[in-house]
Design a protein around this motif. Sequence first.
Motif, PDB file in Angstrom:
ATOM      1  N   GLY A 208       0.796  -1.221   0.000  1.00  0.00           N
ATOM      2  CA  GLY A 208       0.000   0.000   0.000  1.00  0.00           C
ATOM      3  C   GLY A 208       0.826   1.267   0.000  1.00  0.00           C
ATOM      4  O   GLY A 208       0.276   2.365  -0.119  1.00  0.00           O
ATOM      5  N   LYS A 209       2.146   1.134   0.143  1.00  0.00           N
ATOM      6  CA  LYS A 209       2.999   2.318   0.185  1.00  0.00           C
ATOM      7  C   LYS A 209       3.085   2.957  -1.200  1.00  0.00           C
ATOM      8  O   LYS A 209       3.186   2.274  -2.219  1.00  0.00           O
ATOM      9  N   GLU A 210       3.066   4.266  -1.209  1.00  0.00           N
ATOM     10  CA  GLU A 210       3.063   5.009  -2.467  1.00  0.00           C
ATOM     11  C   GLU A 210       4.261   4.655  -3.337  1.00  0.00           C
ATOM     12  O   GLU A 210       4.149   4.488  -4.561  1.00  0.00           O
ATOM     13  N   THR A 211       5.428   4.502  -2.720  1.00  0.00           N
ATOM     14  CA  THR A 211       6.634   4.243  -3.507  1.00  0.00           C
ATOM     15  C   THR A 211       6.630   2.851  -4.108  1.00  0.00           C
ATOM     16  O   THR A 211       7.188   2.641  -5.184  1.00  0.00           O
ATOM     17  N   VAL A 212       6.026   1.891  -3.416  1.00  0.00           N
ATOM     18  CA  VAL A 212       5.938   0.550  -3.979  1.00  0.00           C
ATOM     19  C   VAL A 212       5.051   0.573  -5.224  1.00  0.00           C
ATOM     20  O   VAL A 212       5.379  -0.015  -6.260  1.00  0.00           O
ATOM     21  N   LEU A 399      19.919   2.293 -10.155  1.00  0.00           N
ATOM     22  CA  LEU A 399      18.639   2.951  -9.947  1.00  0.00           C
ATOM     23  C   LEU A 399      18.100   2.453  -8.611  1.00  0.00           C
ATOM     24  O   LEU A 399      17.921   1.246  -8.429  1.00  0.00           O
ATOM     25  N   VAL A 400      17.876   3.366  -7.679  1.00  0.00           N
ATOM     26  CA  VAL A 400      17.471   2.996  -6.327  1.00  0.00           C
ATOM     27  C   VAL A 400      16.066   3.525  -6.059  1.00  0.00           C
ATOM     28  O   VAL A 400      15.809   4.728  -6.197  1.00  0.00           O
ATOM     29  N   VAL A 401      15.160   2.617  -5.716  1.00  0.00           N
ATOM     30  CA  VAL A 401      13.804   2.988  -5.312  1.00  0.00           C
ATOM     31  C   VAL A 401      13.795   3.048  -3.785  1.00  0.00           C
ATOM     32  O   VAL A 401      13.978   2.029  -3.127  1.00  0.00           O
ATOM     33  N   ARG A 402      13.590   4.233  -3.241  1.00  0.00           N
ATOM     34  CA  ARG A 402      13.546   4.395  -1.784  1.00  0.00           C
ATOM     35  C   ARG A 402      12.088   4.256  -1.325  1.00  0.00           C
ATOM     36  O   ARG A 402      11.261   5.132  -1.584  1.00  0.00           O
TER      37      ARG A 402
END
Length: 518
Positions: A208-212, A399-402
Motif C-alpha cells: 500500500g505504500k506510495e513508492t511501492v 537505480l534505487v527505489v527508496r
Amino acid sequence: MTPRTSAYATNPLRHPEDRRLPRIAGPSGMVLFGVTGDLSRKKIMPAIYDLANRGLLPPGFSLVGFARREWADQDFAQIVHEAVKEHSRTEFREEVWRQLSEGFRFVPGDFSDDLAFDRLRRTIEELDVTRGTGGNHAFYLSIPPRFFGDVVQQLQEHGLAEERPGTWRRVVVEKPFGHDLESARELNASIGEVFPSGSVFRIDHYLGKETVQNILAMRFANSMFEPIWNANYVDHVQITMAEDIGIGGRAGYYDGIGAARDVIQNHLLQLMALIAMEEPTDFDADALRIEKQKVLAAITLPKRLDRTTARGQYAAGWSGGVKVAGFHDEEGIPASSTTETYAAITLGIDNRRWAGVPFYLRHGKRLGRRVTEVAVVFKRAPHLPFHASATEELTQNALVVRVQPDEGLTLRFGSKVPGTSMEIRDVTMDFAYGGTFTEASPEAYERLILDVLLGDPPLFPRHEEVEQSWRILDPVLEHWARQDEKGKHKPEPYAAGTWGPSSAEAMLARDGRTWRRP
C-alpha cells in the motif's frame, strides 16, 4: 446548430471511470477484532479517521470493536479517540469525529463465546437500520493467525459471513500467513471454507505504500527503462529492509518467527515480484496477480545454501547514540534461542529476462539506520576509453527505489568532474516525493482499508502467491534448522548499529560484489 458535446468527451478528467478521481466507499461498516493491539491503535483506527477526514467514507460508516473487555460503546469511542489524536496523519476535526463516532459500537467477548457472536450479529443488524450500512461489512482480523480459523467459523455459524443479494461480506487478515507452506495451505483452506477467494483480503502493508506502487509507474509509464530492464544490462538487484530498532516488547511473537518469516517471505518477495514481473495487460487484480505469480513460480534457490544465505542475531552495541542490549538480553528471549534477527538470501529467476541475475534480499533489526530500498545495479560499460586513474572513483550505475523513509528514486551514474583533467566520479539524480508533490502521501493502511471497502484487490496477495513464497523460503528455513540440530553455524552475532554479520558480507564477496550502505 452544432450539437452540444458531452463534458466527458471534451474533458477526460471528468470521465466517470477516471482512476484519478477520488474513490469513495459506498454504504459499509467494519468489525475490528483485536482492538486492544498496537496495530489497531497505531495504524487501523487512525487510518479509518483519516479516510473519514478526507471524505472517502460514507456518512453512515460504522466501526464495531470486538475484544475481551467490559467496555461500553463510549469506552470504545474513547480508545479510538486517543489513538486518532496520537497517530492520525490528518488534522483532528471535531465535526468529522462527531459524525464518525456515532457509528461506533463495542461487543465484549472472546472467540469461543457464542453469545458474543450473537450480540455481534444483532449489532450489525441494528447498524444496517440506523446507520444505513446496507448489509455490507468487512471483518478485520487484527489477531494472531492461530485464531483466524476459530473466528471465521464463528462468523459462518452465526450467519455473519453470508452474503445476501446486493450485499457483501469480506474478511481481512494480517500477516504472517502461516509459518511454512503446509500451515499456509491449512490456513488458506480454513478461511476458504467460509469466504470465497475474492472476499479474502490479505494485508501486506508494504504493497500500500506510495513508492511501492510507483515501481509499476516507473517501469511501465516510461520507455527509457524497459530496454535495459533485463539480464543484458542488469548486474544484480539488492532489496533491503533495515530497521534500527530491536524486538521491543514483541519477544512472545518474534522468538521462533525470525527475520526471514517476518519480512522476507512477504514484503521482500512481493517487492521482488514487482521489480521483476512482465508488463501486465492492465492494472486490475487478475492481470497483476498473473504476472506476479509467474515470477514467483520462476524463482530458484542456489544449491549451496551454506554459501548463499546468512543469518545473525544482534548483540549489545550503540544505536542512535544510545547503548542498547543484545537479542539474548531482551526480556522473554531464552539464552538458547537460535531465532535470527538478520537474514539474507540469494535468489535467481529462471526465465529469459532474468537468467543469471542474482537477487539479494536482506532484512535485519538493530542495523545502521531505518531504510527500505530496491537497488537495481547495472553492469559496467563494456569499454571505458579513459585512463584507469580517471575512473578510480566510478562505481556501477544504479537505480534505487527508496520505499521508506524519504520516499523517491535515485539514479547513480558517472559524470566528469569540473576542471582541465578528465576525471569521472559518481553523481546522483534524485526525485523525492516530498520535494515534488505538495500533497502528503496517504498511509498504506488508508489505501488498503479503502480498497477493502471498495472490493478492489490489486494490492492484496492471493493465496497462490502466499504459497509460492513459502515454497521459496521453506528450504532455507529447513537448512538453518538442520544446522541448529547439528550445533554448528548458529546465527552469527553482530553489534547493534552495524550492518549485519560478516557472513552476509562474505555471501556477496564470493560473487565479487558488496552490499550497498544506504
